[in-house]
Structure formats: structure tokens, C-alpha cells
Write an enzyme that holds these catalytic residues in place. Structure first.
Site: not given
Ligand code: GLN
Length: 191
Positions: A78, A170, A172
Site C-alpha cells: 500500500c 494489506h 498483514e
Molecule cells: N493512499 C495512501 C497514501 O497515499 C496509502 C494508504 C495505505 O497505506 N493504506 O499514502
């Protein structure tokens, strides 16, 4: 084998507990010397501009780039995926450029637009429950980047280029440890 999880911001604790369940030695990475004792690194989800600022102030940004070019296995999830991308569609933050993809940071909208989708990981028959939170999307892939999983709209959501693994969701946050196992295998084979 020792796997480090970048512990500057975000959900590093959840990654550490997944690896612990798999009986892998783990380490919270906060400084340059921490990197020297690990065989693989996870950059977790969180907030990419914050992670980026902290990577700069700790000077971990240059060290991670160097370790990546020397073959250290690195997995970004992410916000971590945003950080390891070569390009992002927004002007900020400046990504580390470890994985030849272009990522759009908040492609799926705001926190309230977060969702869960069953995806197929690495051709496994059993679906993987993928949790997308303010998730980025991989909108362009370099030639040497392999797609390991796609979402229902056909967007790549797990990709790999040699020693670098990226997931826009995610793993995790669920009890399914298959992707953590996949990364452990990467670390095992590369080291
Ligand atoms: N979109 C988020 C960002 O730009 C990341 C979101 C996440 O890690 N759940 O940092």
C-alpha cells in the site's frame, strides 16, 4: 533469516506479528544500522508522504535504494508500494524508484471507499481476501515486472520484479499468511 519491517509510521506491528506466527526472526527498522542486520525488508502501509519525510530525515532512503540495487528482497504494501514505485501520478512524495511501475496514490478514493475483494494470488486455487484501504493502483507496468495477482477490474494488485515485491492491498490485516510465506521464500532463495 531475519526480516526487517520499516517501523517509522504505519501498520508495521501487524507485519511483524505475521512473520512471528511463521516463526521468522523479525526486526523493527528505524535507523541505518538496523538495515545491516536484516536479509529482507518490508515497507508497510500507512501514509506515504509521512513515510517519505521520515525516510529522508533518517537517511534510510538512500540506504534502501542501495540495498535494493545489491539484491536485498524488499516488499512494499500500500503506502509501501507507493514508496517503492518508479513513478507516481501525483507530484508528492518522491518515490524510491525500486520497482518499474507507475502508481496512482489514491486511485480508489478516500478512507470511506476502502473495500475487500477476493483475489487469486499466484494462481492459487484458494482465493485470497485482499483488504484495500485508501488503496493505490498500479496503472503502468515495466516490461520486466510480473503480475502475480489482479483485481476484478483486471488491475494488477500484486507484482514482482526480481528482488522487489509490491502489493496494493494489506495482506498483514488478514489471518491468511500466504503472501508473507511467499516473501519469506523470496528472501530464502535470494540470500
Ligand atoms: N493512499 C495512501 C497514501 O497515499 C496509502 C494508504 C495505505 O497505506 N493504506 O499514502
Amino acid at each position: 533469516m531475519k526480516i526487517g519491517v520499516l517501523a517509522l509510521q504505519g501498520d508495521f506491528y501487524e507485519h511483524l506479528s505475521c512473520f512471528k506466527k511463521l516463526n521468522v526472526d523479525t526486526f523493527e527498522v528505524r535507523s541505518k544500522s538496523d538495515i545491516e542486520s536484516i536479509n529482507g525488508l518490508v515497507i508497510p502501509g500507512g501514509e506515504s508522504t509521512t513515510i517519505s519525510k521520515l525516510l529522508k530525515s533518517t537517511k534510510l532512503d538512500a540506504l534502501i535504494t542501495d540495498k535494493s540495487s545489491k539484491g536485498m528482497p524488499i516488499w512494499g504494501t500500500c503506502a509501501g508500494l507507493i514508496m517503492i514505485s518508479k513513478n507516481i501520478t501525483e507530484g508528492d512524495p518522491k518515490p524510491l524508484g525500486l520497482l518499474d511501475i507507475t502508481t496512482s496514490r489514491n486511485y480508489y478514493g478516500r478512507q470511506i471507499d476502502s473495500f475487500i475483494e477476493n483475489i487469486q494470488f499466484n494462481s492459487d486455487e484458494k482465493f485470497f481476501e485482499a483488504v484495500f484501504i485508501r488503496a493505490p493502483a498500479i496503472i503502468k507496468l515495466g516490461r520486466n515486472v510480473k503480475t502475480i495477482a489482479r483485481s476484478s477490474d483486471n488491475t494488477p494488485v500484486a507484482v514482482r520484479q526480481n528482488n522487489i515485491l509490491g502489493t496494493s492491498f494489506h495482506p498483514e490485516l488478514t489471518s491468511d499468511l500466504r503472501i508473507h510465506k511467499y516473501f519469506i521464500e523470496m528472501v530464502d532463495i535470494i540470500n
